[in-house]
Design a protein around this motif. Sequence first.
Motif, PDB file in Angstrom:
ATOM      1  N   GLN A 116      22.682  -6.039  -0.447  1.00  0.00           N
ATOM      2  CA  GLN A 116      22.698  -7.120  -1.430  1.00  0.00           C
ATOM      3  C   GLN A 116      21.971  -6.750  -2.709  1.00  0.00           C
ATOM      4  N   MET A 118      20.357  -5.660  -6.117  1.00  0.00           N
ATOM      5  CA  MET A 118      20.863  -5.581  -7.458  1.00  0.00           C
ATOM      6  C   MET A 118      19.940  -4.696  -8.285  1.00  0.00           C
ATOM      7  N   GLU A 121      18.112  -5.765 -11.552  1.00  0.00           N
ATOM      8  CA  GLU A 121      16.922  -6.600 -11.442  1.00  0.00           C
ATOM      9  C   GLU A 121      15.700  -5.732 -11.149  1.00  0.00           C
ATOM     10  N   THR A 217      14.141 -15.309   0.176  1.00  0.00           N
ATOM     11  CA  THR A 217      15.479 -15.691  -0.270  1.00  0.00           C
ATOM     12  C   THR A 217      15.593 -17.183  -0.545  1.00  0.00           C
ATOM     13  N   ARG A 219      13.650 -18.631  -2.453  1.00  0.00           N
ATOM     14  CA  ARG A 219      13.307 -18.678  -3.876  1.00  0.00           C
ATOM     15  C   ARG A 219      12.225 -19.695  -4.218  1.00  0.00           C
ATOM     16  N   LEU A 230      12.628 -10.431  -7.460  1.00  0.00           N
ATOM     17  CA  LEU A 230      13.101  -9.633  -6.336  1.00  0.00           C
ATOM     18  C   LEU A 230      12.922 -10.471  -5.075  1.00  0.00           C
ATOM     19  N   THR A 231      14.013 -10.751  -4.408  1.00  0.00           N
ATOM     20  CA  THR A 231      13.917 -11.580  -3.206  1.00  0.00           C
ATOM     21  C   THR A 231      14.063 -10.730  -1.959  1.00  0.00           C
TER      22      THR A 231
ATOM     23  N   ARG B  11      27.999  -7.784  -8.440  1.00  0.00           N
ATOM     24  CA  ARG B  11      26.810  -6.969  -8.584  1.00  0.00           C
ATOM     25  C   ARG B  11      26.823  -6.145  -9.855  1.00  0.00           C
ATOM     26  N   ARG B  20      21.747 -11.941 -14.267  1.00  0.00           N
ATOM     27  CA  ARG B  20      21.226 -11.315 -13.053  1.00  0.00           C
ATOM     28  C   ARG B  20      20.753 -12.354 -12.059  1.00  0.00           C
ATOM     29  N   LYS B  21      20.165 -13.412 -12.595  1.00  0.00           N
ATOM     30  CA  LYS B  21      19.747 -14.492 -11.700  1.00  0.00           C
ATOM     31  C   LYS B  21      20.948 -15.050 -10.970  1.00  0.00           C
ATOM     32  N   SER B  24      22.268 -12.603  -8.375  1.00  0.00           N
ATOM     33  CA  SER B  24      21.517 -12.437  -7.128  1.00  0.00           C
ATOM     34  C   SER B  24      21.630 -13.655  -6.230  1.00  0.00           C
ATOM     35  N   GLU B  28      23.023 -13.088  -2.494  1.00  0.00           N
ATOM     36  CA  GLU B  28      22.181 -13.425  -1.357  1.00  0.00           C
ATOM     37  C   GLU B  28      22.953 -14.189  -0.304  1.00  0.00           C
TER      38      GLU B  28
END
Lengths: 287, 287
Positions: A116, A118, A121, A217, A219, A230-231, B11, B20-21, B24, B28
């Motif tokens: 997943q 990215m 980021e 995740t 958030r 970064l999750t 991605r 990007r937010k 992601s 996720e």
Amino acid sequence: MAAPPLFDRIRSEARSTAERKVASVLLEGYPTRALTTVEVLAKQASVSAPTVLRFLTKIGFSRFADFQAAAIADVERQLGSPLNNIRSEAPAETPHHIYQRTLLMQAEALQLAAAQAMPAEFDAIVDLLVSPRATIKLLGGRYSQNLAQRLATQLGQLRPSVVFTPLTLGFAYDTLVDAGPQDVFVIFDYRRYQSELLTFARGVRQSGARLCLFTDTWRSPIAEHADAVLTSPDASTSPFGSRVVVTAQIEAIVAAISLRCRDSSRDRLARIEELRNLGATEPSKES
Amino acid sequence: MAAPPLFDRIRSEARSTAERKVASVLLEGYPTRALTTVEVLAKQASVSAPTVLRFLTKIGFSRFADFQAAAIADVERQLGSPLNNIRSEAPAETPHHIYQRTLLMQAEALQLAAAQAMPAEFDAIVDLLVSPRATIKLLGGRYSQNLAQRLATQLGQLRPSVVFTPLTLGFAYDTLVDAGPQDVFVIFDYRRYQSELLTFARGVRQSGARLCLFTDTWRSPIAEHADAVLTSPDASTSPFGSRVVVTAQIEAIVAAISLRCRDSSRDRLARIEELRNLGATEPSKES
DNA sequence: CCATTCCTGTATTCTTTATTACATATTGAC
DNA sequence: GTCAATATGTAATAAAGAATACAGGAATGG
């Protein structure tokens, strides 16, 4: 795999002809067929929209949206953990000792995170952390201070101006007072999120400083104020959330940074080592 | 592990921070998180609805409905084929971003550790850590104190008499003075091993206390004096040794303990939570 | 440091979709 | 066969949500 309760409810409640049509359409393509509009469903079943609505009311959903939400929940259950989506594994031998089970579970979590991931980021964070004139300030919540500290320690070996800010009783806003655009904050916030951290993050934002966030995740609300996030999944065999993936993320960050500024960081490391040995040659006393 | 094309498109196309937010959030929970409304997605990503729309336009969907349809198609594809088509693709692609490479590397390390694991050793440690009358004292070296602290924090939630001993300048032998057969020490020692720790460990031995050791596969010299040892590979992409596997080991230990004394630890956790909330009701002041 | 470009959010409009009201048909019981 | 009760469809209304226009702000390049 037992049929979902919703599935059975649909099947058993259908009484009249039109309702049975609706039910069978729903069941045939369960649960994905529920992911459309009422009118499409009505058409597929050759009935009118209100009939569909009425049937759903009968099985306990006064609003269509509620029914759809339930269906989506079942979709998610059937897909299982997101891991199955990205990387479907062999049937798997799970009957293991808890020790091995934990390790393997975390291995999967890492693979999931990798799939997943990215990079953009990630790079954004690295960019912020290498900027030479910035001061990096790190902090975390009750149980994630550790992580902040770990990153601070390693980062401090590679570059100057790294500060770990412990989150003590009463809370130190001292760090925040001096904050300005030249600062980069790194916050670790995992469930259950601490409101103090959110307050702090708002302050950071106002000061014009940059903000990197590490969170789960789910958030943290801080995400809203962060420049880069970064999750990490935190499923765990223990009653506490896992920090394995975060740990790996931190190490990846450190790796990327030391790669990015290869020379300066190597020099710095050598110098630190030198200084340390200098101390060791003196007779070291206790107390 | 061929991810669906849509997945990759999400991605790769994310450029700016807001995008990007969005990306992601989408990744996720792929693909089910796409099954909501634009506004919900926007909120989850802490951006505005138009930003979400614009991003989706960018990856080729001029209308949101089209994107959602594509996501649903992916859901159906995944539900449709029980043993997925995803995995049947390329066996192993290692050429990756350093972030992903790090995560995957650690995933392998975990799998390796799981394969090499010796449950008996693990259980021995758990046995020592659950004994109710023992006092658990934890410490670590320069860079592994963190780990000791982390374990201490979690352990302290599950049982009484847990002490973290920071390894300060000059070194505190205070802890050692009182040591006796009723004590259980836990030491974390990784390269480069610190001689002070070895000295300390000898002292522990003499006092008759029990000793658990966490170390790397190169085995700290302390191993000789330990009652139980848990080793971990520490290969890393960064200049420092990896602590990912250890972190997982710690969590496994915690999991095993909380499982072993299910009732008492649950009560304890609840009580801690209660006390914390008690404090929260008072107006908390800063300074 | 200024100008230009690109990014992002707010507020509005327009479209789609759910929901309700009402009329019509169908079924079942007497 | 008629009445009542239930089931279903049609059409109007309300709500939700997507798409657009515009304006402020950040980043980029000279």
